[in-house]
Design an enzyme around this catalytic site. Structure first.
Site, PDB file in Angstrom:
ATOM      1  N   ASP A 152      -0.079  12.244  17.015  1.00 15.79           N
ATOM      2  CA  ASP A 152      -0.620  13.373  16.248  1.00 15.79           C
ATOM      3  C   ASP A 152      -2.155  13.389  16.121  1.00 15.79           C
ATOM      4  O   ASP A 152      -2.707  14.290  15.496  1.00 15.79           O
ATOM      5  CB  ASP A 152       0.012  13.411  14.846  1.00 15.79           C
ATOM      6  CG  ASP A 152      -0.145  12.110  14.086  1.00 15.79           C
ATOM      7  OD1 ASP A 152      -0.416  11.063  14.724  1.00 15.79           O
ATOM      8  OD2 ASP A 152      -0.019  12.126  12.852  1.00 15.79           O
ATOM      9  N   GLU A 235      -2.749  -2.672  11.328  1.00 12.55           N
ATOM     10  CA  GLU A 235      -3.941  -2.899  12.159  1.00 12.55           C
ATOM     11  C   GLU A 235      -4.513  -4.283  11.869  1.00 12.55           C
ATOM     12  O   GLU A 235      -4.819  -5.060  12.776  1.00 12.55           O
ATOM     13  CB  GLU A 235      -5.034  -1.860  11.863  1.00 12.55           C
ATOM     14  CG  GLU A 235      -4.657  -0.416  12.130  1.00 12.55           C
ATOM     15  CD  GLU A 235      -3.996   0.284  10.957  1.00 12.55           C
ATOM     16  OE1 GLU A 235      -3.604  -0.417   9.983  1.00 12.55           O
ATOM     17  OE2 GLU A 235      -3.877   1.522  11.001  1.00 12.55           O
TER      18      GLU A 235
END
Ligand code: UDP
Ligand code: MN
Length: 294
Positions: A152, A235
């Site tokens: 996205d 992350e």
């Protein structure tokens, strides 16, 4: 100087300028087909290190729209390999069809989110997909760079050229993150001096998934590196699992992190479509469209 001489100088001068413009336009015109063919050649230039794009995706009303947009962006990037990993038990036929149509080298993989995380309120989104892609890279790749490109986001193709030569880990800013508007390494005197992100959460690397790339060789030298199923810390956990990695070894791209080439865009969530009245619309195009919409 006589009036007549001055006029002839003027004419000479004008003729010179006009002919220069003509020669320039002619050469430019002749160069256009060459520029196009050069661009096409570079699409599969074997001398460029490959970029492995890792895209987690899942079935929802927006899925095909997102993958279509990303796919046509990736068509501009030479020597890429697209790892599309569905959070699903079976591959979605329409996704396969799109991948074949796009004609980008790809692998279409499956990695459903483990059941135990599905009932969590905040889910580790796309983690099993990304770990599956890492497994694929360990088994199939030897050089180049990997990048986690969610379906996205919005990508300027320049970022791919920049990340291609990553030695260990590269980083750059990502737009549209939190109320700060951007998440980025802080650069002072050309070196990494910290991170600017709306939410720190005690992370060593408070960065977004779209903000870094990792060289394949470096990943291969860290056999235990993987992404944790820990919402908010995906992350950070992955980058920490690459240790040892010195902050000074992180390459700062996008002109020393002064440009935004990636945005964390989020689509409006669409509700699932209403069921179709198949009796009423029997023998119409709607019967086929019903197979596409979610
Ligand atoms: N995703 C997935 N399964 C899910 C939710 C998300 O595979 O249940 C994928 C999604 O298609 C996207 C990535 O994981 O590529 C990150 O998800 P999302 O964009 O919803 O997260 P956000 O950007 O809002 O953190
Ligand atoms: Mn997203």
């Amino acid at each position: 100087m006589s009036l007549k001489m001055r006029t002839s100088y003027k004419t000479l001068y004008l003729t010179f300028i006009l002919s220069s413009i003509c020669i320039f336009l002619y050469q430019y015109h002749m160069a256009i087909p060459r520029m196009i063919s050069l661009q096409q050649q570079s699409i599969n230039d074997p001398n460029l290190p490959p970029i492995y794009i890792i895209t987690p995706t899942y079935r929802r009303p927006e899925q095909l729209a997102e993958l279509t947009r990303l796919g046509y962006t990736l068509k501009h990037v030479p020597n890429i390999f697209w790892l599309v990993v569905e959070d699903a038990v079976d591959t979605t036929q329409l996704v396969t069809k799109l991948l074949l149509k796009l004609n980008i080298p790809f692998a279409h993989l499956l990695a459903p989110m483990p059941e135990k995380y599905r009932k969590n309120k905040v889910k580790p989104r796309g983690v099993s997909n990304r770990n599956r892609a890492l497994e694929w890279i360990r088994a199939n790749a030897t050089e180049g760079v990997l990048y986690f490109a969610d379906d996205d986001n919005t990508y300027d193709v320049e970022i791919f050229d920049e990340m291609r030569y990553t030695k260990k880990v590269s980083m750059w800013p990502v737009g549209l993150i939190t109320k700060y508007g951007v998440s980025t390494p802080i650069v002072k005197n050309g070196t990494l001096a910290g991170f600017y992100d709306g939410w720190n959460g005690g992370r060593k690397y408070p960065v977004d998934m779209a903000s870094f790339s990792v060289s394949v060789r470096f990943l291969l030298s860290r056999p235990n590196a993987s992404m944790p199923f820990k919402p908010g810390y995906e992350e950070d956990g992955f980058l920490k699992s690459l240790s040892p990695l010195k902050l000074t070894e992180i390459e700062l791209l996008a002109s020393n992190c002064t440009e935004i080439l990636v945005w964390h865009t989020q689509s409006k969530k669409n509700p699932n479509a209403m069921p179709l009245d198949t009796a009423k619309y029997n023998s119409t195009n709607l019967i086929q469209l019903r197979q596409i919409i979610v």
